[in-house]
Design an enzyme around this catalytic site. Structure first.
Site, PDB file in Angstrom:
ATOM      1  N   GLU A  32     -34.020  -0.494 -21.958  1.00 54.98           N
ATOM      2  CA  GLU A  32     -33.429  -1.805 -21.670  1.00 54.98           C
ATOM      3  C   GLU A  32     -34.397  -2.961 -21.892  1.00 54.98           C
ATOM      4  O   GLU A  32     -34.012  -4.117 -21.781  1.00 54.98           O
ATOM      5  CB  GLU A  32     -32.856  -1.845 -20.243  1.00 54.98           C
ATOM      6  CG  GLU A  32     -33.824  -1.510 -19.138  1.00 54.98           C
ATOM      7  CD  GLU A  32     -33.135  -1.410 -17.764  1.00 54.98           C
ATOM      8  OE1 GLU A  32     -31.966  -1.785 -17.644  1.00 54.98           O
ATOM      9  OE2 GLU A  32     -33.796  -0.950 -16.810  1.00 54.98           O
TER      10      GLU A  32
ATOM     11  N   ASP B  89     -28.966  -4.983 -19.500  1.00 52.07           N
ATOM     12  CA  ASP B  89     -30.246  -5.677 -19.622  1.00 52.07           C
ATOM     13  C   ASP B  89     -30.704  -5.785 -21.068  1.00 52.07           C
ATOM     14  O   ASP B  89     -31.213  -6.822 -21.487  1.00 52.07           O
ATOM     15  CB  ASP B  89     -31.321  -4.954 -18.793  1.00 52.07           C
ATOM     16  CG  ASP B  89     -31.221  -5.357 -17.336  1.00 52.07           C
ATOM     17  OD1 ASP B  89     -31.094  -6.571 -17.074  1.00 52.07           O
ATOM     18  OD2 ASP B  89     -31.237  -4.470 -16.467  1.00 52.07           O
TER      19      ASP B  89
ATOM     20  N   CYS C 137     -25.564   3.644 -20.254  1.00 47.38           N
ATOM     21  CA  CYS C 137     -24.931   3.550 -18.929  1.00 47.38           C
ATOM     22  C   CYS C 137     -24.636   2.113 -18.515  1.00 47.38           C
ATOM     23  O   CYS C 137     -24.297   1.869 -17.361  1.00 47.38           O
ATOM     24  CB  CYS C 137     -25.781   4.249 -17.886  1.00 47.38           C
ATOM     25  SG  CYS C 137     -27.435   3.561 -17.728  1.00 47.38           S
TER      26      CYS C 137
ATOM     27  N   HIS D 177       0.817  -1.208   0.000  1.00 53.34           N
ATOM     28  CA  HIS D 177       0.000   0.000   0.000  1.00 53.34           C
ATOM     29  C   HIS D 177       0.853   1.261   0.000  1.00 53.34           C
ATOM     30  O   HIS D 177       0.461   2.285  -0.547  1.00 53.34           O
ATOM     31  CB  HIS D 177      -0.963  -0.004   1.191  1.00 53.34           C
ATOM     32  CG  HIS D 177      -2.266  -0.656   0.873  1.00 53.34           C
ATOM     33  ND1 HIS D 177      -2.924  -1.490   1.731  1.00 53.34           N
ATOM     34  CD2 HIS D 177      -3.027  -0.596  -0.241  1.00 53.34           C
ATOM     35  CE1 HIS D 177      -4.035  -1.919   1.178  1.00 53.34           C
ATOM     36  NE2 HIS D 177      -4.117  -1.392  -0.033  1.00 53.34           N
TER      37      HIS D 177
HETATM   38  C1  PEP Z   1     -28.180  -1.844 -17.454  1.00 53.93           C
HETATM   39  O1  PEP Z   1     -29.094  -2.657 -17.445  1.00 53.93           O
HETATM   40  O2  PEP Z   1     -27.376  -1.733 -18.396  1.00 53.93           O
HETATM   41  C2  PEP Z   1     -27.975  -0.917 -16.329  1.00 53.93           C
HETATM   42  C3  PEP Z   1     -27.159   0.087 -16.431  1.00 53.93           C
HETATM   43  O3  PEP Z   1     -28.613  -1.147 -15.182  1.00 53.93           O
HETATM   44  P1  PEP Z   1     -28.357  -2.371 -14.186  1.00 53.93           P
HETATM   45  O4  PEP Z   1     -27.045  -2.991 -14.557  1.00 53.93           O
HETATM   46  O5  PEP Z   1     -28.336  -1.746 -12.823  1.00 53.93           O
HETATM   47  O6  PEP Z   1     -29.511  -3.255 -14.433  1.00 53.93           O
HETATM   48 MG    MG Z   2     -30.732  -2.546 -16.105  1.00 49.57          MG
END
Ligand code: PEP
Ligand code: MG
Length: 830
Positions: free
Chosen positions: A536, A560, A607, A299
């Site tokens: 998603e 998803d 995301c 560390h």
């Molecule tokens: C996703 O589904 O890409 C997302 C960003 O949400 P989670 O991974 O929390 O389902």
């Molecule tokens: Mg998701």
């Protein structure tokens, strides 16, 4: 009831303090007993104790049997299994590779005849300073510490000392950032470790004083770790000692020697140095570290890297003894220490310091600044977070905003949903940290692989296709409304957006909007808050126009969307080969969605994990996505890469990717670097008029350094050596005061012509014996140069024969005209 699991340790550095503390934290949330057994060595470990887990000496690929006994063992087994698959592999950020061990000195330095001693380079950079010796701390023997003054008093003092140190570590974790904060958090989990506390309390109960119990416990764990088969785990011993030392500071103050006086620029030598000792040093005075011990992954070294301190390890006291109190130069790239350097060596390193400072500025500019491609297309780079601490980390990396706040993490470990006020405090803190940058707060996405005991969940056969996120909100309306209110109130401190997960139908969206608007009206919030959805669930793709009319923005949940598009559970390795966010089918869905969404003037970000996938960036840029949101450590590399990309070429690349048969073809296509723009061979930065270098070696070094700064070459020492190999075969001094050093080198990233006009001619061993004042350096990559290298060289050599060319080059002061002149005369050579 008992259940068992098996783990094959996925972490290259084994289960050391950081991953162990994540495992212990996770397991502590369950009532059931969780015991690990390392098949390799038979060691048992309590999964709720960091120290016990570390003591299990679990190395990469070790097979571990996990036994879960007691309350709800089946549910615990299911959740732990998910944690081990999804979270554990990401619990240990890979350490930056240590630089190569000491290498031959570059010519420009070697000709100054220095005689360095060498060590193992552990941090990077150069430091000039006075050698001083750190007064090291030794853990006292338990018997040398004060005796017990009674059980109750010792227990009370122990409790106070642990609470006091806990508060200090918490404060450090909040105040510091990056690695320093991570070290404080790791120390905090050692301090709170159940095994550690039990050992201390047992020793006190057996008659030891609190201080000697600490010393004895530290000695026990140090001995245990010292037996580890892993050097990495052995190095963690220092962390335990550090926690013990800080406890003894409170329990038996005055045992530590006072801090040594440091000169304004110190190269500090120590036998070894604990992380807290490094943190306690006056870092404005310590310019470099020399350690006799200290592994590359300790560390202390991690912190030194985080502070950009050059470090050499393996430097014994004998090596520096003659130089104590004298000036020395530490070069961590070469792994070299120059004691009492000559004025020439000092000058060389003053130039090196200036060069490295210049490179740091360029890098900061490249990593900071706007998130735009080379041709000016904007692509916001935001971070995904689950807490305010992560937001801080993200903004420290220059995030343009928060693209996904996974608020369900606030619900998952709680017996009750967090109150509106608790949520408000947390969201408001993030919004304040964002200082005007957008914050997308996703309402709780519970269900699927994220159960929360505070919300009753049915047992389901297919939880990913079941009762999850928006689907459970009507039954949890109070919790949903309270979250909406908390977000709306946090909006007072800056721009927030609400995002709803798992939207599949317009009816769900309309219901959510109605509740949002009702709560807004009730709170009297005047400005509407943008409402978006996670894109998603595939049904949305086929009703996108209608959604565009009713939502303000979309963020693609690629995790998803990929699983639902390919009908391949994101959590099931057996179908992992089907799950591919770079498959042309997925790219087609996404690029069509982006086009439709933009046609309607709406915003689309992404995301999921694909945002940080190395091959995906050119394709997402080509699609024209508005934002990518990822975990903080991926951000800077992504911005850097973005700034090299040409959006026009990326659109062409995307069109080709959509024609590919599968993800492997897409990756191969992107790998070919088709989207990376070529740099022109000559730019204004490659012109160095009136430089003061005084030898051939200094000229070659200076020009190579420039190429390196311009990121036209990736290893300046290697490139320099390749040029010298050519010079050894024959001098490139062509006469008339001109030299054309040249090389085909694997270290060249872009073919380059660089010109230097020397204020003082230097000897080049030229054919006509004249010194050289004009240097034209030609650099080509060894693999892709073809015949261009020779064509350019002979063309330049012919031009140099002409007096008018020589005069024009020597006389032209205007950089633009100089560039034009070279380009015109060289035309046709390419
Ligand atoms: C996703 O589904 O890409 C997302 C960003 O949400 P989670 O991974 O929390 O389902
Ligand atoms: Mg998701």
């Amino acid at each position: 009831m008992s259940h068992s699991l098996t783990l094959v340790c996925p972490l290259p550095n084994g289960i050391h303090a950081r991953p162990a503390s994540r495992i212990a934290e996770f397991c502590a949330g369950f009532g059931a007993a969780i015991r690990w057994r390392n098949q390799r060595n038979g060691q048992m470990a309590d999964a709720k104790s960091v120290l016990s887990l570390i003591g299990g000496d679990i190395l990469f690929n070790d097979v571990v049997d996990i036994e879960i006994d007691g309350a709800e063992s089946e549910r615990v087994a299911a959740e732990l299994s998910r944690f081990l698959k999804q979270t554990l592999p990401h619990c240990d950020e890979p350490l930056a590779a240590a630089p190569a061990a000491s290498r031959a000195l570059p010519r420009g330095l070697a000709e100054l005849a220095p005689s360095p001693c060498f060590g193992q380079p552990a941090g990077q950079g150069v430091a000039i300073g006075e050698i001083c010796v750190h007064r090291a701390y030794r853990m006292p023997e338990p018997e040398t510490l004060p005796a017990s003054r009674g059980l109750d008093r010792e227990l009370a003092e122990l409790g106070l000392a642990m609470a006091g140190l806990g508060e200090r570590l918490l404060g450090e974790a909040a105040r510091l950032d990056g690695e320093a904060a991570a070290v404080s958090r790791a120390h905090l989990s050692l301090l709170r470790d159940s095994d550690f506390r039990a050992r201390l309390e047992e020793a006190v109960a057996a008659g030891a004083s609190a201080a000697s119990a600490v010393a004895a416990a530290v000695a026990h764990y140090r001995a245990q770790l010292a037996r580890s088969a892993s050097e990495y785990l052995r190095e963690r011993e220092m962390d335990i000692r550090d926690v013990g030392r800080r406890l003894l500071d409170i329990l038996a103050p005055g045992m530590e020697p006072g801090a040594a006086e440091l000169p304004a620029a110190a190269l500090l030598w120590a036998e070894d140095l604990a992380p807290s000792e490094l943190l306690a040093l006056d870092r404005s005075r310590v310019k470099g570290l020399l350690l006799a011990r200290g592994g590359l992954t300790s560390h202390t070294i991690i912190l030194a890297r985080a502070f950009s301190l050059p470090v050499l390890t393996g430097v014994q006291h004998g090596a520096i003894a003659a130089g104590i109190g004298e000036t020395a130069v530490l070069d961590a790239s070469l792994g070299a220490l120059f004691l009492s350097p000559s004025p020439e060596v000092r000058d060389y390193y003053l130039d090196e310091e200036a060069l490295l400072a210049c490179q740091r500025q360029r890098l900061a500019r490249a990593c900071g600044g706007a998130s735009v491609s080379a041709d000016g297309q904007r692509l916001e780079l935001a971070v995904n977070i689950a807490s305010a601490a992560e937001a801080q980390l993200g903004f420290a990396q220059g995030a343009d905003g928060i693209g996904l706040f996974r608020t369900e993490m606030l619900f998952m470990d709680a017996d009750e949903p967090p109150s509106e006020d608790a949520q408000f405090q947390c969201y408001a803190e993030v919004v304040r940290l964002a200082a005007g940058r957008p914050v997308i707060i996703r309402t709780f996405d519970i269900g699927g692989d994220k159960p929360a005991r505070c919300m009753s969940m049915p047992q389901e056969r297919n939880p990913f296709l079941g009762y999850r996120a928006i689907r459970m909100y009507p039954d949890q309306e109070a919790a949903f409304r309270s979250q909406l209110r908390a977000i709306l109130r946090a909006g007072e401190f800056g721009p927030v957006k609400v995002m709803i997960p798992m939207i599949a139908t317009l009816a769900e969206l309309r219901w959510a909007r109605r509740l949002l608007e009702e709560e807004r009206a009730a709170l009297g919030v005047a400005e509407p808050v943008p409402l978006g959805i996670m894109l998603e669930v595939p049904s949305v793709l086929f009703q996108l126009e209608a959604f565009c009319r009713e939502v303000d923005f979309f963020s693609v949940g690629s995790n998803d969307l990929t699983q639902y598009l390919f009908a391949a559970d994101r959590d099931n390795d057996r179908v992992g080969q089907l799950y591919d966010s770079l498959h042309p089918a997925f790219l087609a869905a996404l690029s069509q969605a982006a086009a439709t969404i933009h046609r309607h003037g709406r915003w689309i970000g992404l995301c999921g994990e694909a945002a940080a996938a190395p091959h995906a960036l050119p394709l997402f840029l080509g699609m024209g996505l508005d934002e990518l949101s990822m975990s903080a450590p991926s951000l800077q590399a992504c911005r850097r890469r973005l700034r090299e990309l040409d959006a026009g070429r990326c659109r062409e690349l995307l069109a080709r990717a959509l024609q590919c048969a599968d993800g492997a073809e897409v990756r191969a296509l992107v790998e070919n670097g088709a989207a990376r723009p070529a740099l022109p061979m000559l730019t204004e930065d490659c012109l160095l008029p009136d430089v003061g270098w005084r030898s051939k070696a200094a000229v070659i070094k200076g020009m190579v350094d420039r190429l390196w700064l311009l990121e036209r070459c990736d290893d300046r020492y290697g490139m320099e050596e390749d040029l010298w190999l050519r010079e050894q075969a024959y001098s490139t001094g062509l006469g008339y005061g001109f030299a054309i050093p040249h090389a085909k080198s694997e270290h060249v990233l872009h073919p380059t012509l660089c010109l230097a006009r020397l204020a003082q001619p230097v000897d080049w061993g030229a054919s006509d014996g004249l010194p050289v004042d004009m240097v034209l350096l030609l650099a080509f990559n060894a693999a892709d140069a073809g015949a261009a290298h020779l064509k350019f060289f002979s063309r330049l050599a012919r031009l140099v024969m002409h007096e008018d060319f020589r005069q024009a080059l020597r006389g032209e002061r205007d950089p633009e005209r100089l560039q034009a002149l070279l380009r015109d005369r060289l035309e046709g050579a390419a």
